[in-house]
Design an enzyme around this catalytic site. Sequence first.
Site, PDB file in Angstrom:
ATOM      1  CE  LYS A  44       2.793  -0.212  17.584  1.00  0.00           C
ATOM      2  NZ  LYS A  44       3.987   0.179  16.792  1.00  0.00           N
TER       3      LYS A  44
HETATM    4  N1  PMP Z   1      -1.555   1.479  11.893  1.00  0.00           N
HETATM    5  C1  PMP Z   1      -1.930   1.988  13.082  1.00  0.00           C
HETATM    6  C2  PMP Z   1      -3.367   2.323  13.292  1.00  0.00           C
HETATM    7  C3  PMP Z   1      -0.976   2.214  14.083  1.00  0.00           C
HETATM    8  O1  PMP Z   1      -1.353   2.736  15.266  1.00  0.00           O
HETATM    9  C4  PMP Z   1       0.382   1.905  13.826  1.00  0.00           C
HETATM   10  C5  PMP Z   1       1.436   2.152  14.865  1.00  0.00           C
HETATM   11  N2  PMP Z   1       1.576   3.440  15.328  1.00  0.00           N
HETATM   12  C6  PMP Z   1       0.723   1.397  12.571  1.00  0.00           C
HETATM   13  C7  PMP Z   1      -0.274   1.183  11.641  1.00  0.00           C
HETATM   14  C8  PMP Z   1       2.153   1.132  12.185  1.00  0.00           C
HETATM   15  O2  PMP Z   1       2.755   0.028  12.797  1.00  0.00           O
HETATM   16  P1  PMP Z   1       4.307   0.032  13.129  1.00  0.00           P
HETATM   17  O3  PMP Z   1       4.524   0.926  14.313  1.00  0.00           O
HETATM   18  O4  PMP Z   1       4.607  -1.407  13.439  1.00  0.00           O
HETATM   19  O5  PMP Z   1       5.061   0.519  11.943  1.00  0.00           O
END
Ligand code: PMP
Length: 325
Positions: A44
């Site tokens: 992120k």
């Molecule tokens: N894994 C973790 C640990 C996250 O914090 C997030 C985002 N909230 C994601 C995966 C998913 O990524 P995205 O928001 O780009 O779908």
Amino acid sequence: MNLREGFIGAIGNTPLIRLARLSEETGCEILAKAEFLNPGGSVKDRAALGIIEDAERSGRLRPRGTVVEGTAGNTGIGLAHICAVRGYRCIIVIPDNQSPEKLELLRHLGAEVRAVPPKPYSDPHNYQKIAGRVAAELPGAIWANQFDNTANREIHYRTTGPEIWRDTEGRIDAFVCATGTGGTLAGVSRYLKEHNAAVRIVLADPMGSALYHWVLDGELLAEGSSITEGIGTSRVTANLQDTLIDSALRIDDQHCIDMVYRLLREEGLFVGSSSGINVSAAVRLAADLGPGHTVVTLLCDRGGLYARRLFNPNWLREKGLTPPV
Ligand code: PMP
């Protein structure tokens, strides 16, 4: 000299790690992009940078302004670091059921943390909606709005996708990952499909998320629940909209936990629950595709953020899970 310019220059260009045991077992190349090596510790950091730079370019975010976000943690952590570099105030609204390690870290980073009771998206007291209202009421503030602000998926299209294509030299059969905002899956898949439409894009979904059914039969339908954090959703965000997804796999918490422990014990990688979902899905996908294929996924963040949960056998048992022996 081979330098990176400060925290922001250190975001991205993470290594693509070959998972040796799982690759041998499946006869496929199982490759995992080590997003936990971003300087703020997760995938992120990229979205946080994309959103802040977009707001600066458009003039919405001015010097000494405020960035407000509703986040399960990692976007807030990325934003707090970048706000420190760029001199912005940072306000984070977070559901109070997220890991205590994430809340503590956000406070250490100087963010103003507002922990709120978890509510469904349809409720006006949902953390994302509160964040939107806080930003609207505060002069000089922007709402990062990672779920529906497509600057999120854009940065994955500009960075994560090209890095995977470059590091695999275009030899990639499938990409699989879980989604929270959908930014990663949307941006990476658009880049990969543009370069080779045959690359298979697969969504990995935890229990309790509505997307598995949405991909398979067009209906948003959630079943069960999950201890995972930051992934799974009840709606199609603007970031996820129009993404070409070929199929979906659903991974339950026990498989996720078993994989998190395998990654630590066999590969030496200490990662969080979304990485367990991702790698479990990559292994399932490899079995479906058969030997000789290359499957890429992500290791999103570090296990240390969840030490008192994922790595606490009593906590796991309380959740009805069997701690791996
Ligand atoms: N894994 C973790 C640990 C996250 O914090 C997030 C985002 N909230 C994601 C995966 C998913 O990524 P995205 O928001 O780009 O779908």
